[in-house]
Design a protein around this motif. Structure first.
Motif, PDB file in Angstrom:
ATOM      1  N   SER A 111       9.745  78.574  74.973  1.00 41.90           N
ATOM      2  CA  SER A 111      11.101  78.286  74.490  1.00 41.90           C
ATOM      3  C   SER A 111      11.428  76.798  74.596  1.00 41.90           C
ATOM      4  CB  SER A 111      12.132  79.101  75.267  1.00 41.90           C
ATOM      5  OG  SER A 111      11.982  80.473  74.966  1.00 41.90           O
ATOM      6  N   GLN A 112      10.993  76.155  75.678  1.00 47.62           N
ATOM      7  CA  GLN A 112      11.222  74.710  75.829  1.00 47.62           C
ATOM      8  C   GLN A 112      10.489  73.931  74.753  1.00 47.62           C
ATOM      9  OE1 GLN A 112       9.977  73.931  79.845  1.00 47.62           O
ATOM     10  NE2 GLN A 112      11.985  74.446  80.702  1.00 47.62           N
ATOM     11  N   HIS A 113       9.257  74.328  74.479  1.00 49.20           N
ATOM     12  CA  HIS A 113       8.481  73.633  73.449  1.00 49.20           C
ATOM     13  C   HIS A 113       9.034  73.915  72.050  1.00 49.20           C
ATOM     14  CE1 HIS A 113       5.487  71.715  75.925  1.00 49.20           C
ATOM     15  NE2 HIS A 113       5.332  72.844  76.604  1.00 49.20           N
ATOM     16  N   CYS A 173      11.809  71.546  71.559  1.00 50.13           N
ATOM     17  CA  CYS A 173      11.288  70.209  71.252  1.00 50.13           C
ATOM     18  C   CYS A 173      10.870  70.118  69.786  1.00 50.13           C
ATOM     19  CB  CYS A 173      10.102  69.887  72.168  1.00 50.13           C
ATOM     20  SG  CYS A 173       9.299  68.305  71.795  1.00 50.13           S
ATOM     21  N   SER A 194       9.576  81.129  78.994  1.00 51.46           N
ATOM     22  CA  SER A 194      10.386  79.957  79.331  1.00 51.46           C
ATOM     23  C   SER A 194       9.736  78.676  78.811  1.00 51.46           C
ATOM     24  CB  SER A 194      10.576  79.876  80.847  1.00 51.46           C
ATOM     25  OG  SER A 194      11.249  78.693  81.190  1.00 51.46           O
ATOM     26  N   ASN A 195       8.444  78.541  79.049  1.00 51.66           N
ATOM     27  CA  ASN A 195       7.717  77.354  78.615  1.00 51.66           C
ATOM     28  C   ASN A 195       7.669  77.261  77.092  1.00 51.66           C
ATOM     29  OD1 ASN A 195       6.192  75.016  78.915  1.00 51.66           O
ATOM     30  ND2 ASN A 195       4.291  76.102  79.242  1.00 51.66           N
TER      31      ASN A 195
END
Length: 106
Positions: free
Chosen positions: A50-52, A55, A47-48
């Motif tokens: 994928s967020q980065h 970005c 999850s983390n």
């Protein structure tokens, strides 16, 4: 430099200003990788990461391509690779100063 150009430049630099994003960029510096490969290499969570990745993609630093059920991520172009190399070269010259800098403590 216009305010708009400065704001865009700040957004671009922001892509490099996080430990996880920098780890991702280094992980895909030489070859494209899937999210799972990046998660494994960075010891992150999906999850983390994928967020980065979102970005980094939004900042124009990386691109993705779909092949079957897998999405592969890579640096946008050779200039991004060169910029990462340039960071390393400049860091060699200023490493001691950066290490002692009290203005940017986590």
């Amino acid at each position: 430099m216009t305010i708009t150009t400065m704001e865009t430049k700040l957004k671009f630099i922001h892509g490099f200003s996080n430990k996880i994003r920098l780890q991702i960029l280094e992980a895909i510096k030489f070859e494209e990788k899937t999210v799972s490969q990046i998660v494994e290499e960075t010891n992150g969570n999906q999850s983390n990461i994928s967020q980065h990745l979102a970005c980094l993609k939004g900042c124009g630093l990386i691109v993705s391509r779909q092949e079957g059920k897998y999405v592969y991520y890579s640096l946008r172009n050779a200039k991004i690779h060169e910029l990462l190399d340039m960071f390393d070269l400049v860091l060699e010259d200023v490493e001691n100063d950066v290490a002692c800098c009290q203005n940017h403590v986590d």
